[in-house]
Design a protein around this motif. Structure first.
Motif, PDB file in Angstrom:
ATOM      1  N   ALA A   7      47.760  28.041  38.649  1.00 10.27           N
ATOM      2  CA  ALA A   7      47.120  28.862  39.673  1.00 10.27           C
ATOM      3  C   ALA A   7      47.625  30.304  39.617  1.00 10.27           C
ATOM      4  O   ALA A   7      46.852  31.265  39.783  1.00 10.27           O
ATOM      5  CB  ALA A   7      47.376  28.260  41.051  1.00 10.27           C
ATOM      6  N   ALA A   8      48.914  30.470  39.365  1.00  8.62           N
ATOM      7  CA  ALA A   8      49.477  31.821  39.276  1.00  8.62           C
ATOM      8  C   ALA A   8      48.886  32.573  38.091  1.00  8.62           C
ATOM      9  O   ALA A   8      48.535  33.758  38.197  1.00  8.62           O
ATOM     10  CB  ALA A   8      51.004  31.741  39.152  1.00  8.62           C
ATOM     11  N   LEU A   9      48.775  31.898  36.938  1.00 12.98           N
ATOM     12  CA  LEU A   9      48.200  32.555  35.763  1.00 12.98           C
ATOM     13  C   LEU A   9      46.735  32.900  35.993  1.00 12.98           C
ATOM     14  O   LEU A   9      46.283  34.005  35.651  1.00 12.98           O
ATOM     15  CB  LEU A   9      48.355  31.649  34.538  1.00 12.98           C
ATOM     16  N   ASP A  10      45.966  31.963  36.549  1.00  7.85           N
ATOM     17  CA  ASP A  10      44.558  32.237  36.852  1.00  7.85           C
ATOM     18  C   ASP A  10      44.431  33.487  37.725  1.00  7.85           C
ATOM     19  O   ASP A  10      43.583  34.352  37.487  1.00  7.85           O
ATOM     20  CB  ASP A  10      43.927  31.040  37.574  1.00  7.85           C
ATOM     21  N   TYR A  11      45.277  33.562  38.735  1.00 11.24           N
ATOM     22  CA  TYR A  11      45.175  34.679  39.671  1.00 11.24           C
ATOM     23  C   TYR A  11      45.538  36.005  38.999  1.00 11.24           C
ATOM     24  O   TYR A  11      44.890  37.033  39.239  1.00 11.24           O
ATOM     25  CB  TYR A  11      46.086  34.439  40.871  1.00 11.24           C
ATOM     26  N   LEU A  12      46.580  36.011  38.158  1.00 15.73           N
ATOM     27  CA  LEU A  12      47.009  37.250  37.517  1.00 15.73           C
ATOM     28  C   LEU A  12      45.999  37.736  36.485  1.00 15.73           C
ATOM     29  O   LEU A  12      45.923  38.936  36.208  1.00 15.73           O
ATOM     30  CB  LEU A  12      48.381  37.065  36.872  1.00 15.73           C
ATOM     31  N   HIS A  13      45.220  36.809  35.919  1.00 11.08           N
ATOM     32  CA  HIS A  13      44.162  37.236  34.994  1.00 11.08           C
ATOM     33  C   HIS A  13      42.910  37.687  35.744  1.00 11.08           C
ATOM     34  O   HIS A  13      42.197  38.583  35.267  1.00 11.08           O
ATOM     35  CB  HIS A  13      43.809  36.088  34.045  1.00 11.08           C
ATOM     36  N   HIS A  14      42.650  37.087  36.904  1.00  9.61           N
ATOM     37  CA  HIS A  14      41.425  37.408  37.651  1.00  9.61           C
ATOM     38  C   HIS A  14      41.731  37.505  39.147  1.00  9.61           C
ATOM     39  O   HIS A  14      41.313  36.654  39.935  1.00  9.61           O
ATOM     40  CB  HIS A  14      40.348  36.340  37.406  1.00  9.61           C
ATOM     41  N   PRO A  15      42.487  38.522  39.566  1.00 12.99           N
ATOM     42  CA  PRO A  15      42.841  38.634  40.983  1.00 12.99           C
ATOM     43  C   PRO A  15      41.627  38.954  41.852  1.00 12.99           C
ATOM     44  O   PRO A  15      40.674  39.588  41.399  1.00 12.99           O
ATOM     45  CB  PRO A  15      43.860  39.771  41.011  1.00 12.99           C
ATOM     46  N   ARG A  16      41.692  38.519  43.098  1.00 16.30           N
ATOM     47  CA  ARG A  16      40.611  38.795  44.034  1.00 16.30           C
ATOM     48  C   ARG A  16      40.588  40.291  44.365  1.00 16.30           C
ATOM     49  O   ARG A  16      41.625  40.962  44.352  1.00 16.30           O
ATOM     50  CB  ARG A  16      40.813  37.990  45.318  1.00 16.30           C
ATOM     51  N   PRO A  17      39.424  40.843  44.647  1.00 19.36           N
ATOM     52  CA  PRO A  17      39.335  42.295  44.896  1.00 19.36           C
ATOM     53  C   PRO A  17      40.122  42.765  46.103  1.00 19.36           C
ATOM     54  O   PRO A  17      40.519  43.932  46.171  1.00 19.36           O
ATOM     55  CB  PRO A  17      37.821  42.527  45.093  1.00 19.36           C
ATOM     56  N   GLU A  18      40.392  41.882  47.068  1.00 19.94           N
ATOM     57  CA  GLU A  18      41.129  42.313  48.257  1.00 19.94           C
ATOM     58  C   GLU A  18      42.645  42.344  48.037  1.00 19.94           C
ATOM     59  O   GLU A  18      43.404  42.708  48.940  1.00 19.94           O
ATOM     60  CB  GLU A  18      40.798  41.407  49.448  1.00 19.94           C
ATOM     61  N   VAL A  19      43.128  41.968  46.857  1.00 21.42           N
ATOM     62  CA  VAL A  19      44.564  41.913  46.603  1.00 21.42           C
ATOM     63  C   VAL A  19      45.168  43.316  46.654  1.00 21.42           C
ATOM     64  O   VAL A  19      44.497  44.315  46.366  1.00 21.42           O
ATOM     65  CB  VAL A  19      44.846  41.272  45.220  1.00 21.42           C
ATOM     66  N   SER A  20      46.438  43.380  47.000  1.00 23.42           N
ATOM     67  CA  SER A  20      47.167  44.651  46.963  1.00 23.42           C
ATOM     68  C   SER A  20      47.510  44.984  45.509  1.00 23.42           C
ATOM     69  O   SER A  20      48.288  44.261  44.862  1.00 23.42           O
ATOM     70  CB  SER A  20      48.458  44.548  47.781  1.00 23.42           C
ATOM     71  N   LEU A  21      46.900  46.051  45.003  1.00 23.28           N
ATOM     72  CA  LEU A  21      47.196  46.440  43.621  1.00 23.28           C
ATOM     73  C   LEU A  21      48.662  46.810  43.462  1.00 23.28           C
ATOM     74  O   LEU A  21      49.245  46.626  42.392  1.00 23.28           O
ATOM     75  CB  LEU A  21      46.301  47.613  43.208  1.00 23.28           C
TER      76      LEU A  21
END
Length: 752
Positions: free
Chosen positions: A208-222
């Motif tokens: 799940a962490a890898l999935d998120y880091l490759h395709h983070p949601r647009p609302e994430v804090s850059l």
């Protein structure tokens, strides 16, 4: 009888690999191989450099100058203009009737086709306010249908290389993530001792962490993605640190099972003093408390039947060579050979000089082995190394990497000492260990087991605590934290090259007092890429300035032989030139003149960085100091201040027409001016640049840490150390799986 399923599966896999090997690779496949992306796991760990937001469309009327935005419209105009250069100009119109100009200074026929009139395109780029209205220069473009869905996550931009388009790499990473099965390798206890509470690890499993880091949601804090403080990043860094700590603890356990000769003090027996005691009695100085403590630690290790794997670290001038000599004496006294390997002939020859002076009067036969030896001398040395001590064989061998070449066969090697260990490659250190394993067999319970040498690695680059905890957890570390008495403090000054004439006058005064000076340059020849003065030109400049201008006649240093003059008795200053391209004989001749006091000024490249010991040298000038690393500057500075006279180090930096020192260079020079403490220098170096130079070839191009930052992830490192010990004790299968997943073959680096 048909083959068993496991055998059949293995044969099928081998055939698949062969089929893939026989099939020609495309350019992107070759590029991926160059990046080391050969497996699904490597692709999954190839994380984005940055992200692009393709989740929203901005109406053309709302675009503002300087915005990085995405817009969509239909191409209403497309033409090639010929002005100073050919340009592709296109104009798109959105559904509200507003237009945006697209400009391409370099373009391909495929782009012309994409931007044909009537085509609907989606473009992304930086908005500029041009003479003809809003425009984008070289935007990314793709054809779309009306109402085409937008991306649901930020678009990753990956590190890449020539021949590997982002689109290809994104698809490859996506396929790898879909295929990858990542079972949990952390035991429940690891979640409980997590510094941020168990929910962080439980809520973010690795996949799940890898999935998120490759395709983070647009609302994430850059910001959280960029500074790697997001929980997905924490999970990744924690797993990486754990793999590293596990591998190093495994290396330590495996090392404890290997066999080495037992080299105990006093093995001669009788009332005769051992070689170790004899050496202590004839040394012209008393050991410092730190030298006594470290020598005792090493002696205890040598007396054990498992191989010592110890790192001896100490600041410049702390006396590591005498500690090495005492360890060698224990080894030789037990009837074994000792080898000392140094990275350069200059450093190795300095060791030989000291060790011959100390040990030869005690009956120890010292051999010298380097690449520049004549054939006859080399043959005789090789024969002496392969001969028993009672038959006149060599007992202590000192040399460069020549000691690990195939033709070198040790008769009975018991101890290998590697000086400036970070300057050697992993393969070289492993080769030295293999040499030791040729030495014989230990018999236990009727079974033969290879015997390997004890290993003592020395470094004059003190290692910060966090780095030692992380990268050297498989080693025992001894520290010389006390300098011998009589060393003079070194005053460090940072000055601009515009004050070069003043500096030359200072050098003239030092030479007139009978002192000696180093001038270090970073290059040998002129370089178009780097505008630096070369050593040859500097040598010519200083020779003219110091010998043609009137100055006081040089005086010899107290107790030294001839005056600091040119050979032949002239009154001029003898100025030497030393660099890596000189033949070995010429290097030795130049150094011999300088060490003997007959040469007043030595212009050199960084070949004098370590090992040169001339107490009469009181001034070190480092030209273009802004180009050197902090650790290297500290090493060079350590060439002076080795006697009782006050010494100075001048860091000469280049400005050109205007100051051009970067922030990192300023921090390095400031640190050098503020402290002489090697441990403080090491701490600041780690803060400024990270662990690279401390580790040197231990990484061998394949860093064991890619994501964690030792300067900021101390809590994670503590967690990883505790969890690694727990897993090896209670969950060894999970530990093996975790290490294999993260490190693969890179575990071999720890064997060196």
């Amino acid at each position: 009888m048909p083959p068993m399923p496991a055998v059949r599966e293995h044969v099928d896999k081998m055939q698949t690999r062969q089929d893939k090997a026989d099939k020609p690779m495309s350019a992107p496949q070759k590029a991926m191989r160059r990046l080391g992306l050969n497996s699904d796991m490597e692709l999954a760990l190839h994380l984005p450099l940055r992200y692009e937001d393709e989740t929203t469309l901005t109406p053309i009327a709302e675009l503002r100058d300087g915005d990085m935005a995405q817009a969509e419209g239909v191409v209403r105009e497309s033409r090639v203009e010929v002005r100073a250069r050919r340009q592709l100009i296109a104009r798109i119109e959105d559904d509200a009737g507003h237009t945006l100009l697209l400009r391409f200074l370099n373009f391909y026929p495929s782009q012309q086709k994409l931007l044909s009139v009537g085509q609907r395109v989606r473009v992304r780029g930086e908005v500029r306010g041009g003479f003809l209205g809003r425009e984008m220069v070289h935007p990314e473009c793709k054809a779309v249908q009306a109402g085409a869905p937008l991306a649901q996550a930020l678009t990753p931009v990956y590190p890449t290389t020539a021949g590997l388009p982002q689109a290809y790499l994104r698809k490859a990473v996506g396929r790898a993530l879909d295929k990858l099965v990542l079972d949990e390798t952390l035991p429940p206890q690891a979640l409980q001792i997590w510094p941020g509470g168990p929910r962080v690890l439980a809520d973010w499993p690795l996949h799940a962490a890898l999935d998120y880091l490759h395709h983070p949601r647009p609302e994430v804090s850059l910001a959280a993605l960029q500074d790697r403080s997001h929980p997905a990043w924490l999970r990744l860094k924690a797993e990486e640190l754990l793999a590293q700590q596990l591998s190093q603890l495994q290396a330590r356990q495996a090392q404890a099972l290997r066999r080495a000769p037992t080299l105990a003090l006093g093995q001669r027996g009788g009332e005769a003093k051992g070689l170790h005691e004899q050496l202590l009695a004839v040394l012209p100085f008393a050991l410092t408390g730190a030298q006594r403590r470290v020598s005792e630690e090493i002696a205890r290790d040598l007396a054990r039947p498992s191989p010592m794997h110890r790192l001896l670290q100490g600041d410049v001038g702390s006396g590591k060579t005498v500690v090495a000599a005492l360890a060698a004496a224990v080894c030789i006294d037990a009837g074994y050979q000792c080898v000392l390997m140094a990275p350069t002939e200059i450093l190795a020859s300095q060791h030989v000089k000291k060790l011959v002076d100390w040990l030869t009067p005690l009956g120890v036969r010292v051999a010298w082995l380097a690449g520049g030896q004549k054939t006859k001398e080399r043959r005789e040395t090789l024969e002496a190394i392969d001969r028993a001590p009672q038959e006149g064989g060599a007992q202590l061998i000192v040399g460069t990497h020549a000691v690990i070449q195939d033709k070198v066969r040790f008769h009975k090697l018991g101890l290998a000492i590697v000086d400036e260990q970070h300057r050697f490659g992993v393969a070289q250190r492993l080769a030295l260990r293999e040499k030791v394993m040729e030495g014989g067999d230990a018999v236990e319970g009727g079974a033969k087991q290879p015997v390997e040498p004890h290993m003592l690695m020395m470094s004059a680059t003190p290692i910060p605590r966090t780095l030692a905890m992380s990268y050297y957890a498989d080693l025992d570390v001894s520290t010389l934290d006390e300098l011998p008495p009589g060393r003079s403090p070194i005053v460090t000054r940072v000055i601009s090259e515009q004050r070069r004439p003043e500096l030359i006058a200072r050098i003239r005064a030092q030479l007139a007092e009978g002192r000696q000076v180093y001038w270090v340059c970073p290059l040998i020849e002129e370089s178009e890429a780097v505008d630096l003065t070369n050593a040859t030109a500097t040598h010519a400049e200083l020779t003219a300035a110091l010998n043609d201008a009137p100055h006081a006649a040089p005086l010899p240093p107290e107790g030294a032989s001839p005056a600091l003059g040119r050979p032949g008795g002239g009154g001029g200053i003898q100025i030497g030139l030393l660099h890596s391209r000189l033949p070995a004989a010429e290097k030795q001749a130049v150094m011999a003149e300088f060490v003997a006091g007959r040469m007043g000024l030595l212009v050199s490249t960084t070949v004098i960085e370590v090992g040169v010991d001339v107490p009469n040298a009181t001034l070190m000038v480092i030209e273009h100091a802004e180009r050197f690393g902090l650790s290297q500057l500290h090493q060079l500075r350590g060439r002076v201040g080795r006697g009782a006279q006050a010494s100075a180090c001048v860091l000469l930096y280049s400005t050109g027409d205007a100051p051009r020192l970067g922030q990192t260079a300023r921090e390095r020079l400031k640190a050098m001016a503020e402290t002489n403490d090697g441990f403080e220098i090491a701490r600041r170096d780690l803060e400024i640049r990270g662990p690279g130079e401390f580790l040197g070839a231990r990484q061998s191009g394949a860093a064991l840490l890619r994501f964690a930052d030792l300067a900021t992830d101390g809590e994670l490192l503590d967690w990883a150390r505790q969890t690694a010990a727990l897993m090896l004790a209670q969950h060894p299968v999970l530990a093996e799986r975790h290490v294999a997943r993260w490190l693969g073959g890179r575990v071999d680096y720890l064997k060196a």
